[in-house]
Design a protein around this motif. Structure first.
Motif, mmCIF file in Angstrom:
data_model
loop_
_atom_site.group_PDB
_atom_site.id
_atom_site.type_symbol
_atom_site.label_atom_id
_atom_site.label_comp_id
_atom_site.label_asym_id
_atom_site.label_seq_id
_atom_site.Cartn_x
_atom_site.Cartn_y
_atom_site.Cartn_z
ATOM 1 N N GLU A 1 0.825 -1.211 0.000
ATOM 2 C CA GLU A 1 0.000 0.000 0.000
ATOM 3 C C GLU A 1 0.861 1.264 0.000
ATOM 4 O O GLU A 1 0.466 2.297 -0.539
ATOM 5 C CB GLU A 1 -0.912 -0.017 1.227
ATOM 6 C CG GLU A 1 -2.111 0.870 1.105
ATOM 7 C CD GLU A 1 -3.025 0.721 2.309
ATOM 8 O OE1 GLU A 1 -3.759 -0.277 2.386
ATOM 9 O OE2 GLU A 1 -2.987 1.610 3.185
ATOM 10 N N ALA A 2 2.047 1.167 0.608
ATOM 11 C CA ALA A 2 2.941 2.336 0.655
ATOM 12 C C ALA A 2 3.354 2.763 -0.751
ATOM 13 O O ALA A 2 3.736 3.911 -0.968
ATOM 14 C CB ALA A 2 4.173 2.021 1.500
ATOM 15 N N LEU A 3 3.287 1.834 -1.711
ATOM 16 C CA LEU A 3 3.690 2.157 -3.082
ATOM 17 C C LEU A 3 2.668 3.049 -3.793
ATOM 18 O O LEU A 3 2.930 3.560 -4.864
ATOM 19 C CB LEU A 3 3.916 0.883 -3.898
ATOM 20 C CG LEU A 3 5.062 -0.016 -3.444
ATOM 21 C CD1 LEU A 3 5.158 -1.250 -4.325
ATOM 22 C CD2 LEU A 3 6.382 0.741 -3.462
ATOM 23 N N ARG A 4 1.501 3.211 -3.184
ATOM 24 C CA ARG A 4 0.517 4.106 -3.796
ATOM 25 C C ARG A 4 0.970 5.562 -3.751
ATOM 26 O O ARG A 4 0.539 6.385 -4.537
ATOM 27 C CB ARG A 4 -0.792 4.033 -3.023
ATOM 28 C CG ARG A 4 -1.524 2.733 -3.161
ATOM 29 C CD ARG A 4 -2.699 2.766 -2.201
ATOM 30 N NE ARG A 4 -3.622 1.672 -2.433
ATOM 31 C CZ ARG A 4 -4.928 1.787 -2.307
ATOM 32 N NH1 ARG A 4 -5.462 2.942 -1.949
ATOM 33 N NH2 ARG A 4 -5.717 0.760 -2.523
ATOM 34 N N CYS A 5 1.807 5.875 -2.774
ATOM 35 C CA CYS A 5 2.218 7.264 -2.520
ATOM 36 C C CYS A 5 2.796 7.907 -3.768
ATOM 37 O O CYS A 5 3.670 7.337 -4.418
ATOM 38 C CB CYS A 5 3.266 7.269 -1.410
ATOM 39 S SG CYS A 5 4.027 8.882 -1.166
ATOM 40 N N PHE A 6 2.307 9.108 -4.126
ATOM 41 C CA PHE A 6 2.915 9.811 -5.269
ATOM 42 C C PHE A 6 3.660 11.078 -4.826
ATOM 43 O O PHE A 6 3.911 11.965 -5.627
ATOM 44 C CB PHE A 6 1.946 10.046 -6.420
ATOM 45 C CG PHE A 6 0.692 10.844 -6.117
ATOM 46 C CD1 PHE A 6 0.625 11.743 -5.076
ATOM 47 C CD2 PHE A 6 -0.423 10.707 -6.938
ATOM 48 C CE1 PHE A 6 -0.523 12.487 -4.835
ATOM 49 C CE2 PHE A 6 -1.583 11.450 -6.706
ATOM 50 C CZ PHE A 6 -1.626 12.334 -5.648
ATOM 51 N N ARG A 7 3.991 11.122 -3.529
ATOM 52 C CA ARG A 7 4.935 12.128 -3.008
ATOM 53 C C ARG A 7 4.406 13.557 -3.043
ATOM 54 O O ARG A 7 5.147 14.476 -3.381
ATOM 55 C CB ARG A 7 6.275 12.100 -3.759
ATOM 56 C CG ARG A 7 6.805 10.744 -4.131
ATOM 57 C CD ARG A 7 7.544 10.073 -3.019
ATOM 58 N NE ARG A 7 8.177 8.854 -3.523
ATOM 59 C CZ ARG A 7 7.634 7.649 -3.457
ATOM 60 N NH1 ARG A 7 6.430 7.478 -2.896
ATOM 61 N NH2 ARG A 7 8.260 6.596 -3.922
ATOM 62 N N CYS A 8 3.147 13.730 -2.705
ATOM 63 C CA CYS A 8 2.625 15.103 -2.703
ATOM 64 C C CYS A 8 3.062 15.847 -1.449
ATOM 65 O O CYS A 8 3.174 17.061 -1.448
ATOM 66 C CB CYS A 8 1.102 15.089 -2.809
ATOM 67 S SG CYS A 8 0.248 14.436 -1.357
ATOM 68 N N GLY A 9 3.264 15.106 -0.346
ATOM 69 C CA GLY A 9 3.718 15.749 0.878
ATOM 70 C C GLY A 9 2.615 16.317 1.749
ATOM 71 O O GLY A 9 2.896 16.966 2.758
ATOM 72 N N ALA A 10 1.352 16.070 1.405
ATOM 73 C CA ALA A 10 0.261 16.592 2.237
ATOM 74 C C ALA A 10 0.346 16.026 3.651
ATOM 75 O O ALA A 10 0.018 16.709 4.626
ATOM 76 C CB ALA A 10 -1.094 16.249 1.611
ATOM 77 N N CYS A 11 0.809 14.790 3.772
ATOM 78 C CA CYS A 11 0.877 14.149 5.094
ATOM 79 C C CYS A 11 1.919 14.816 5.987
ATOM 80 O O CYS A 11 1.794 14.802 7.209
ATOM 81 C CB CYS A 11 1.142 12.657 4.952
ATOM 82 S SG CYS A 11 2.666 12.241 4.073
ATOM 83 N N LEU A 12 2.943 15.403 5.386
ATOM 84 C CA LEU A 12 3.957 16.089 6.193
ATOM 85 C C LEU A 12 3.348 17.321 6.862
ATOM 86 O O LEU A 12 3.521 17.551 8.051
ATOM 87 C CB LEU A 12 5.134 16.547 5.325
ATOM 88 C CG LEU A 12 6.229 15.551 4.970
ATOM 89 C CD1 LEU A 12 5.682 14.421 4.123
ATOM 90 C CD2 LEU A 12 7.378 16.230 4.252
ATOM 91 N N ASN A 13 2.630 18.088 6.044
ATOM 92 C CA ASN A 13 2.136 19.383 6.522
ATOM 93 C C ASN A 13 1.091 19.270 7.621
ATOM 94 O O ASN A 13 0.804 20.241 8.301
ATOM 95 C CB ASN A 13 1.556 20.164 5.344
ATOM 96 C CG ASN A 13 2.584 20.392 4.262
ATOM 97 O OD1 ASN A 13 3.761 20.560 4.559
ATOM 98 N ND2 ASN A 13 2.161 20.377 3.012
ATOM 99 N N ILE A 14 0.514 18.079 7.748
ATOM 100 C CA ILE A 14 -0.575 17.912 8.701
ATOM 101 C C ILE A 14 -0.132 17.081 9.911
ATOM 102 O O ILE A 14 -0.833 16.992 10.899
ATOM 103 C CB ILE A 14 -1.767 17.234 7.974
ATOM 104 C CG1 ILE A 14 -3.087 17.494 8.680
ATOM 105 C CG2 ILE A 14 -1.556 15.749 7.791
ATOM 106 C CD1 ILE A 14 -3.813 18.655 8.110
ATOM 107 N N CYS A 15 1.056 16.491 9.832
ATOM 108 C CA CYS A 15 1.486 15.541 10.872
ATOM 109 C C CYS A 15 1.944 16.270 12.133
ATOM 110 O O CYS A 15 2.815 17.138 12.059
ATOM 111 C CB CYS A 15 2.625 14.672 10.340
ATOM 112 S SG CYS A 15 3.359 13.622 11.609
ATOM 113 N N PRO A 16 1.398 15.921 13.310
ATOM 114 C CA PRO A 16 1.838 16.606 14.520
ATOM 115 C C PRO A 16 3.315 16.376 14.832
ATOM 116 O O PRO A 16 3.957 17.252 15.416
ATOM 117 C CB PRO A 16 0.946 16.015 15.627
ATOM 118 C CG PRO A 16 0.405 14.754 15.077
ATOM 119 C CD PRO A 16 0.357 14.921 13.579
ATOM 120 N N VAL A 17 3.844 15.237 14.431
ATOM 121 C CA VAL A 17 5.255 14.967 14.711
ATOM 122 C C VAL A 17 6.141 15.715 13.706
ATOM 123 O O VAL A 17 7.057 16.430 14.099
ATOM 124 C CB VAL A 17 5.559 13.453 14.703
ATOM 125 C CG1 VAL A 17 7.048 13.197 14.889
ATOM 126 C CG2 VAL A 17 4.759 12.749 15.790
#
Lengths: 477, 240
Positions: free
Chosen positions: A308-324
């Protein structure tokens, strides 16, 4: 680039004390997230758009072997040469060999995460081939010898004053100024010159279209376009999961990619290449090599959850929202991919032993999953990697958990399935825990509690649990 | 009076029994008859999150056996409800009989505010609090259960309450169970952000539906902003 995923905790501690990082993180990620949200709301049904995109990604990943073969056939028919690289060494070796063959002393590069993953730049340098990153942020990060801070803005945390000093040092800035426009212009003038008489350009690939054999790049600065149009030889590198069935899928994916990445409906440049220059054309590279890199992916492909991790297309939205991520920034993740994206990808690619902190340093809040346009369930994958360690599953190279933890869970299991032992355990543990909470001699012995108490209080465990109080409560009704 | 089965999370049982007492009080105020199975222990969430799936399976089966005959199960913790509803079927996958039982129990488990609004069909509980109230949206409740409007509606309906918007209300408080002790300084920085937003909102109290967030936020407040407090929604609605 050096892999420093093991240093997560140490680098995170440093970054927590870095005022500049803290200030930057308090401003930019929320702003980009807001832009993303605004851009998403231009879809009549954003949720439907996201789930459609996720299903396109999911289907493509499930069908990778066929799609890759189809892509190879059609790209070859377009006149491109497709090269398969099992790992980083093979991919890098091909590039070096081609550069030697062509008598190249330098190459320009378009911003590409996969070449960061491959560690291509140092290999080129070792072989006497200079690599010029032509994305402004990537160029700065390269000159500073730092890993990307953010997938979209690799040097976005570097203050203009530091860039001024850097540019003065390397001599591309005539008059010292910290004006961002002037700094951008200086880099532009310097790098523009590299495109003249360019023999070889190297780019990544955002999407590879199976049924047409085309490759697509998405960017805002135009340097990838130059890197593809100016040289005699173009080498474009992709990891295997970048292939999708059709241009229709690609055009839909672009809509989600740009919105999720920078909050744009579409980026400034989207370029589609169908092979090298044809006989009747005046522009374009004479040769186009497409390097398809596996680098550990297909070995884990059979694992449906890791896949499932291979679905990622590297948009980076998850970075901007991650509390860590928004607390420690990109450096602690120690490699090309940071934030939740890196936390699911890196263990798969590097093995779990050196990435333990990545899938453990998550609150499992699920914000990443919520914004992911490709349908990656990050928290589920983190829990999965964690369970592999516990189960002693070594396929991903994990290592067993500390003995103490497994003993605690043995007791926990005893208590959780038997309320008598649960009660007894609670009764026995209470004075010990309370001793630690009251700063007693046990505090340093109970490490987790001590960690907690460094910055937070904890109420004392009361004498009467809810269970004990229930009798009174019930009778009071 | 209808029987409502109390699902008291281990952290409430052992550390915050007053939240359990408040839950009982609220349900009684609404004419329900709370019952309590003393054999219940922990739903297994800590084990699931730490990767001890096989241990968690035992916890899940124990939970299902205890609760499966109850018509409505109410819990003052969104994350524990999320565990039962969403994680149990995943955990037990491969064993159809247990999955069915898990899904059946899962369909009858509710977080307290969800039960009051969605099942009982109420918009308000008769309660009074004079002051400004901000609300922290706990992650598992918000993203796992999709429950956010329900508690906010109940808070707004409390007499005397002035509901205050909270910046970053849906951002994690940094608890994450073991995360908070394994990565204590990162967790601390995250909870500081949460409490800063709370202090800056000038609300008197910060209400949450999750005892985990509550313990974390109060732990930081108690150390750094004595006098400021997070309050469980059950305590606000019960007035205790």
């Amino acid at each position: 680039m050096d892999i420093k995923t093991e240093q997560f905790v140490q680098v995170a501690e440093e970054e927590l004390k870095n005022e500049r990082t803290r200030l930057f993180l308090s401003l930019l990620p929320p702003a980009v997230s807001q832009r993303r949200q605004a851009a998403m709301s231009t879809f009549s049904d954003p949720k439907a758009a996201m789930s459609y995109c996720a299903s396109v990604r999911g289907a493509a990943v499930d069908n990778l072997p066929d799609l890759l073969e189809e892509f190879e056939k059609n790209a070859t028919a377009n006149g491109a040469k497709v090269i398969w690289a099992r790992d980083a060494a093979e991919a890098n070796e091909f590039v070096v060999q081609k550069a030697r063959e062509k008598g190249v002393s330098y190459v320009t590069k378009g911003k590409s995460m996969v070449t960061e993953e491959l560690g291509l730049n140092p290999v080129l340098e070792q072989n006497g081939i200079e690599a010029f990153e032509t994305d402004l942020g990537e160029y700065i990060a390269q000159q500073l010898k730092r890993p990307p801070f953010h997938i979209v803005g690799p040097a976005i945390n570097v203050p203009p004053e530091e860039i001024r000093d850097l540019f003065m040092d390397i001599g591309i800035l005539e008059k010292a100024t910290a004006d961002p426009v002037e700094l951008g212009l200086a880099a532009r003038i310097y790098l523009r010159d590299k495109f003249h008489h360019l023999k070889m350009g190297i780019t990544g690939i955002n999407m590879a279209i199976a049924d047409t054999g085309s490759i697509i790049n998405v960017e805002n600065e135009g340097n990838i376009r130059f890197t593809k149009a100016a040289p005699q030889t173009q080498i474009s590198i992709m990891s295997i999961e970048k292939v999708i069935p059709s241009i229709k899928d690609a055009m839909f994916q672009v809509r989600l990619l740009c919105r999720s990445c920078t909050g744009q409906k579409i980026s400034s440049y989207v370029t589609i290449d169908n092979g090298p220059k044809k006989n009747d054309e005046i522009d374009g590279p004479e040769e186009l090599y497409i390097v398809i890199v596996d680098n550990g992916r297909s070995a884990k492909y059979h694992d449906l959850l890791a896949r499932e991790a291979l679905r990622c297309f590297r948009c980076g939205a998850c970075l901007n929202i991650c509390p860590v991520y928004t607390t420690v920034g990109g450096y602690p993740y120690g490699w090309a991919y940071s934030g939740p994206m890196g936390q699911v990808l890196n263990p798969m690619l590097l093995g779990q032993e050196r990435t333990q902190d990545l899938y453990r340093a998550s609150t499992l809040c699920g914000a990443c999953k919520e914004v992911c346009p490709t349908g990656v369930n990050h928290p589920k994958i983190f829990r999965y990697y964690r369970s592999k360690d516990v189960d002693g599953d070594t396929e991903f190279g994990g290592k067993p958990r500390p003995l103490m933890e497994s003993i605690i869970y043995k007791f926990w299991l005893q208590g959780v399935t038997n309320s008598w032992s649960w009660k007894l355990g609670a009764r026995l543990a209470r004075p010990l825990l309370n001793n630690a909470i009251k700063n007693g001699w046990l505090r340093k012995k109970i490490k987790p509690l001590d960690n907690w108490l460094q910055a937070r209080d904890l109420p004392l465990f009361p004498k009467k649990t809810f269970r004990d109080r229930w009798k009174d409560l019930r009778d009071r009704s | 009076m209808k029987d409502v089965s109390l699902f008291i999370p281990c952290i409430v049982d052992l550390l915050l029994p007053e939240v359990g007492e408040a839950t009982v009080a609220v349900l009684r105020k609404l004419g329900q008859n709370p019952i309590y199975h003393p054999d219940q222990t922990c739903c297994g969430e800590p084990a699931i999150n730490s990767g001890y799936q096989h241990h968690a399976i035992q916890a899940a089966k124990h939970f299902i056996e205890i609760f499966e005959n109850d018509e409505a199960i109410v819990c003052p913790a969104g994350s524990c409800v999320n565990t039962v509803k969403n994680h149990y079927p995943e955990l037990l996958a491969g064993d159809d009989d247990w999955v069915k039982r898990a899904e059946s129990v899962g369909s009858r488990v509710y977080e307290l505010s969800q039960f009051i609004v969605d099942v009982m069909g109420l918009d308000a509980v008769d309660a009074t609090y004079q002051g400004k109230v901000a609300f922290h949206r706990s992650c598992q409740q918000l993203r796992g259960l999709g429950v956010s409007e329900q508690p906010e509606r109940l808070i707004r309906a409390v007499k005397g309450v002035e509901a205050i918007p909270l910046i970053g209300a849906d951002v994690c408080c940094g608890f994450g169970g073991l995360f908070s002790v394994d990565y204590a300084s990162i967790s601390e920085a995250i909870v500081k952000n949460k409490t800063d937003n709370f202090i800056n909102s000038e609300a008197d109290i910060l209400v949450t539906c999750d005892p985990g967030c509550l313990t974390n936020i109060n732990g930081y407040l108690s150390r750094n902003h004595p006098g400021k407090k997070a309050v469980h929604i059950a305590n606000l609605l019960a007035g205790i």
